[in-house]
Design a protein around this motif. Sequence first.
Motif, PDB file in Angstrom:
ATOM      1  N   PRO A   1       0.833  -1.211   0.000  1.00 26.19           N
ATOM      2  CA  PRO A   1       0.000   0.000   0.000  1.00 26.19           C
ATOM      3  C   PRO A   1       0.868   1.261   0.000  1.00 26.19           C
ATOM      4  O   PRO A   1       1.836   1.356   0.760  1.00 26.19           O
ATOM      5  N   GLY A   2       0.551   2.179  -0.872  1.00 21.77           N
ATOM      6  CA  GLY A   2       1.265   3.456  -0.914  1.00 21.77           C
ATOM      7  C   GLY A   2       2.555   3.427  -1.713  1.00 21.77           C
ATOM      8  O   GLY A   2       3.164   4.465  -1.946  1.00 21.77           O
ATOM      9  N   VAL A   3       2.970   2.249  -2.156  1.00 25.38           N
ATOM     10  CA  VAL A   3       4.214   2.160  -2.924  1.00 25.38           C
ATOM     11  C   VAL A   3       3.883   2.338  -4.415  1.00 25.38           C
ATOM     12  O   VAL A   3       3.006   1.654  -4.944  1.00 25.38           O
ATOM     13  N   VAL A   4       4.619   3.256  -5.045  1.00 36.09           N
ATOM     14  CA  VAL A   4       4.373   3.497  -6.477  1.00 36.09           C
ATOM     15  C   VAL A   4       5.012   2.352  -7.268  1.00 36.09           C
ATOM     16  O   VAL A   4       6.215   2.110  -7.154  1.00 36.09           O
ATOM     17  N   LEU A   5       4.199   1.657  -8.038  1.00 33.63           N
ATOM     18  CA  LEU A   5       4.723   0.569  -8.878  1.00 33.63           C
ATOM     19  C   LEU A   5       4.778   1.060 -10.317  1.00 33.63           C
ATOM     20  O   LEU A   5       3.997   1.925 -10.721  1.00 33.63           O
ATOM     21  N   LYS A   6       5.709   0.475 -11.057  1.00 32.47           N
ATOM     22  CA  LYS A   6       5.911   0.953 -12.442  1.00 32.47           C
ATOM     23  C   LYS A   6       4.895   0.331 -13.390  1.00 32.47           C
ATOM     24  O   LYS A   6       4.551  -0.858 -13.264  1.00 32.47           O
ATOM     25  N   TYR A   7       4.466   1.134 -14.347  1.00 32.12           N
ATOM     26  CA  TYR A   7       3.599   0.643 -15.421  1.00 32.12           C
ATOM     27  C   TYR A   7       4.304   0.808 -16.755  1.00 32.12           C
ATOM     28  O   TYR A   7       4.952   1.834 -16.992  1.00 32.12           O
ATOM     29  N   ALA A   8       4.171  -0.204 -17.577  1.00 29.05           N
ATOM     30  CA  ALA A   8       4.662  -0.106 -18.960  1.00 29.05           C
ATOM     31  C   ALA A   8       3.436   0.107 -19.846  1.00 29.05           C
ATOM     32  O   ALA A   8       2.305   0.126 -19.355  1.00 29.05           O
ATOM     33  N   ALA A   9       3.671   0.250 -21.138  1.00 28.69           N
ATOM     34  CA  ALA A   9       2.551   0.522 -22.053  1.00 28.69           C
ATOM     35  C   ALA A   9       1.499  -0.584 -22.001  1.00 28.69           C
ATOM     36  O   ALA A   9       0.312  -0.329 -22.199  1.00 28.69           O
ATOM     37  N   ASP A  10       1.941  -1.808 -21.705  1.00 31.66           N
ATOM     38  CA  ASP A  10       0.972  -2.913 -21.711  1.00 31.66           C
ATOM     39  C   ASP A  10       0.518  -3.324 -20.307  1.00 31.66           C
ATOM     40  O   ASP A  10      -0.071  -4.386 -20.125  1.00 31.66           O
ATOM     41  N   GLY A  11       0.816  -2.483 -19.304  1.00 33.43           N
ATOM     42  CA  GLY A  11       0.296  -2.773 -17.970  1.00 33.43           C
ATOM     43  C   GLY A  11       1.361  -2.769 -16.900  1.00 33.43           C
ATOM     44  O   GLY A  11       2.482  -2.275 -17.116  1.00 33.43           O
ATOM     45  N   LEU A  12       1.013  -3.317 -15.737  1.00 30.47           N
ATOM     46  CA  LEU A  12       1.918  -3.324 -14.595  1.00 30.47           C
ATOM     47  C   LEU A  12       3.227  -4.030 -14.938  1.00 30.47           C
ATOM     48  O   LEU A  12       3.218  -5.135 -15.498  1.00 30.47           O
ATOM     49  N   ASP A  13       4.339  -3.370 -14.593  1.00 29.53           N
ATOM     50  CA  ASP A  13       5.659  -3.966 -14.815  1.00 29.53           C
ATOM     51  C   ASP A  13       5.939  -4.903 -13.626  1.00 29.53           C
ATOM     52  O   ASP A  13       6.267  -4.445 -12.520  1.00 29.53           O
ATOM     53  N   LEU A  14       5.782  -6.198 -13.868  1.00 32.76           N
ATOM     54  CA  LEU A  14       5.869  -7.169 -12.768  1.00 32.76           C
ATOM     55  C   LEU A  14       7.245  -7.156 -12.106  1.00 32.76           C
ATOM     56  O   LEU A  14       7.376  -7.450 -10.920  1.00 32.76           O
ATOM     57  N   SER A  15       8.271  -6.747 -12.876  1.00 33.11           N
ATOM     58  CA  SER A  15       9.621  -6.740 -12.309  1.00 33.11           C
ATOM     59  C   SER A  15       9.788  -5.605 -11.285  1.00 33.11           C
ATOM     60  O   SER A  15      10.768  -5.572 -10.550  1.00 33.11           O
ATOM     61  N   SER A  16       8.839  -4.672 -11.239  1.00 28.96           N
ATOM     62  CA  SER A  16       8.956  -3.552 -10.283  1.00 28.96           C
ATOM     63  C   SER A  16       8.339  -3.897  -8.931  1.00 28.96           C
ATOM     64  O   SER A  16       8.404  -3.099  -7.998  1.00 28.96           O
ATOM     65  N   ILE A  17       7.741  -5.075  -8.814  1.00 27.20           N
ATOM     66  CA  ILE A  17       7.067  -5.440  -7.554  1.00 27.20           C
ATOM     67  C   ILE A  17       8.107  -5.975  -6.566  1.00 27.20           C
ATOM     68  O   ILE A  17       8.836  -6.922  -6.886  1.00 27.20           O
ATOM     69  N   PRO A  18       8.187  -5.384  -5.372  1.00 27.28           N
ATOM     70  CA  PRO A  18       9.139  -5.910  -4.380  1.00 27.28           C
ATOM     71  C   PRO A  18       8.778  -7.357  -4.008  1.00 27.28           C
ATOM     72  O   PRO A  18       7.647  -7.790  -4.247  1.00 27.28           O
ATOM     73  N   PRO A  19       9.733  -8.096  -3.403  1.00 25.14           N
ATOM     74  CA  PRO A  19       9.430  -9.492  -3.063  1.00 25.14           C
ATOM     75  C   PRO A  19       8.224  -9.593  -2.130  1.00 25.14           C
ATOM     76  O   PRO A  19       8.122  -8.868  -1.148  1.00 25.14           O
ATOM     77  N   LEU A  20       7.308 -10.497  -2.478  1.00 22.90           N
ATOM     78  CA  LEU A  20       6.059 -10.629  -1.722  1.00 22.90           C
ATOM     79  C   LEU A  20       6.275 -11.321  -0.371  1.00 22.90           C
ATOM     80  O   LEU A  20       5.401 -11.301   0.484  1.00 22.90           O
ATOM     81  N   GLU A  21       7.480 -11.904  -0.173  1.00 18.12           N
ATOM     82  CA  GLU A  21       7.735 -12.640   1.078  1.00 18.12           C
ATOM     83  C   GLU A  21       7.837 -11.698   2.278  1.00 18.12           C
ATOM     84  O   GLU A  21       7.663 -12.114   3.410  1.00 18.12           O
ATOM     85  N   ASN A  22       8.211 -10.446   2.027  1.00 22.98           N
ATOM     86  CA  ASN A  22       8.394  -9.516   3.148  1.00 22.98           C
ATOM     87  C   ASN A  22       7.439  -8.334   3.034  1.00 22.98           C
ATOM     88  O   ASN A  22       7.863  -7.213   2.786  1.00 22.98           O
ATOM     89  N   PRO A  23       6.159  -8.562   3.254  1.00 22.04           N
ATOM     90  CA  PRO A  23       5.216  -7.459   3.088  1.00 22.04           C
ATOM     91  C   PRO A  23       5.317  -6.450   4.230  1.00 22.04           C
ATOM     92  O   PRO A  23       5.694  -6.823   5.346  1.00 22.04           O
ATOM     93  N   PRO A  24       4.999  -5.190   3.969  1.00 18.68           N
ATOM     94  CA  PRO A  24       4.994  -4.193   5.043  1.00 18.68           C
ATOM     95  C   PRO A  24       3.848  -4.459   6.028  1.00 18.68           C
ATOM     96  O   PRO A  24       2.950  -5.264   5.739  1.00 18.68           O
ATOM     97  N   ALA A  25       3.882  -3.769   7.167  1.00 17.70           N
ATOM     98  CA  ALA A  25       2.901  -4.036   8.237  1.00 17.70           C
ATOM     99  C   ALA A  25       1.468  -3.771   7.786  1.00 17.70           C
ATOM    100  O   ALA A  25       0.534  -4.388   8.300  1.00 17.70           O
ATOM    101  N   ASP A  26       1.289  -2.844   6.847  1.00 18.41           N
ATOM    102  CA  ASP A  26      -0.094  -2.512   6.451  1.00 18.41           C
ATOM    103  C   ASP A  26      -0.557  -3.278   5.199  1.00 18.41           C
ATOM    104  O   ASP A  26      -1.582  -2.957   4.610  1.00 18.41           O
ATOM    105  N   ALA A  27       0.208  -4.294   4.814  1.00 16.85           N
ATOM    106  CA  ALA A  27      -0.159  -5.060   3.600  1.00 16.85           C
ATOM    107  C   ALA A  27      -1.485  -5.789   3.782  1.00 16.85           C
ATOM    108  O   ALA A  27      -1.825  -6.218   4.880  1.00 16.85           O
ATOM    109  N   LEU A  28      -2.206  -5.929   2.683  1.00 14.30           N
ATOM    110  CA  LEU A  28      -3.381  -6.806   2.660  1.00 14.30           C
ATOM    111  C   LEU A  28      -3.032  -8.000   1.784  1.00 14.30           C
ATOM    112  O   LEU A  28      -2.374  -7.844   0.748  1.00 14.30           O
ATOM    113  N   CYS A  29      -3.461  -9.167   2.210  1.00  9.97           N
ATOM    114  CA  CYS A  29      -3.188 -10.327   1.370  1.00  9.97           C
ATOM    115  C   CYS A  29      -4.490 -11.035   1.026  1.00  9.97           C
ATOM    116  O   CYS A  29      -5.505 -10.877   1.709  1.00  9.97           O
TER     117      CYS A  29
END
Length: 295
Positions: free
Chosen positions: A233-261
């Motif tokens: 939440p609140g983290v700006v993720l990168k978008y490419a012309a065809d959608g969310l740039d999956l490589s810009s997503i931080p590792p899902l194993e260490n979510p921040p305290a306010d993460a929703l899963c």
Amino acid sequence: MDTHEPPSPTDSPAPDANRLKETFTAPFPAHASRWDSLWRESYTPWDRGGPSLALADFLSDQFSHSMQFSIARPRIPIPRSQGDRKKALVPGCGRGHDVLLLSSFGYDVTGLDVSPASIESAKENEKLHANDDVYALREGTPFRGSIDWVVGDFFSDETLDSSLEKFDLIFDYTFFCALPPEARHRWAKRMSSLLHPDGHLVCLEWPLTKNFESGGPPWALTPETYVAHLAFPGVVLKYAADGLDLSSIPPLENPPADALCRLGRTKPKRTHKSGLDSAGKITDFISVWVHTSQI
Ligand SMILES: C[S@@+](CC[C@H](N)C(=O)[O-])C[C@H]1O[C@@H](n2cnc3c(N)ncnc32)[C@H](O)[C@@H]1O
């Protein structure tokens, strides 16, 4: 199972994708007044004319305990007695069909929209349709929940003070996709801060089959988009012309305290016509999200 059918569609003019696209090329801060102008002109092609039957079935299944979830079977806090009232929020509620629906399941519901004209229309809708069969008090629900219509910006603590206001259930349908991608991190942050620590965010995911490059609103969504933004939440993720740039997503194993899963994701038995493909197959999904501390 819920057998109600939605009322017949409203008399909105035929949608004109370009009109919506052109209206929302303005920078994001100008969008609120743009939405209100469309509401004032009664140009509301997004209005489905009735509640989300996918949500109705989902909640009904909670009573019958027959819900099969792919990941887990979430328990949604449906009120069961006068002493156990639960609060729900529908952000970007439009004409408020889903607000009326949640009230019929006993939730005390806040229907929030930034457009004063939309809330006027929602109040009118309540007056005309609150007693329709589709909103009949659900079996096993001891009372109809209260309804509070609020005009305001979802993102502002002046509308809802997130340090005081927390919701047991938040329902998103066509609100996330109404926001431009650059606002999605803020949507996730706000959802997380307004969701009660034990609460559930329920998303009726749409539009999942749209091409991202065609723009919006509605802006195309993918299951990964929900996962990534709600995990950070609140983290700006990168978008490419065809959608969310999956490589810009931080590792899902260490979510921040306010993460929703995601607790679960399922294909609804029924949904709006816009959630069917040309062969009549349902393309929408319902997903349920909780704070990671709940897992
Ligand atoms: C695509 S419409 C969906 C309406 C409703 N969910 C429905 O299913 O008919 C998006 C709604 O979000 C509202 N909206 C847009 N930005 C908002 C904001 N920042 N805060 C609250 N509502 C907003 C618009 O006025 C509009 O009514």
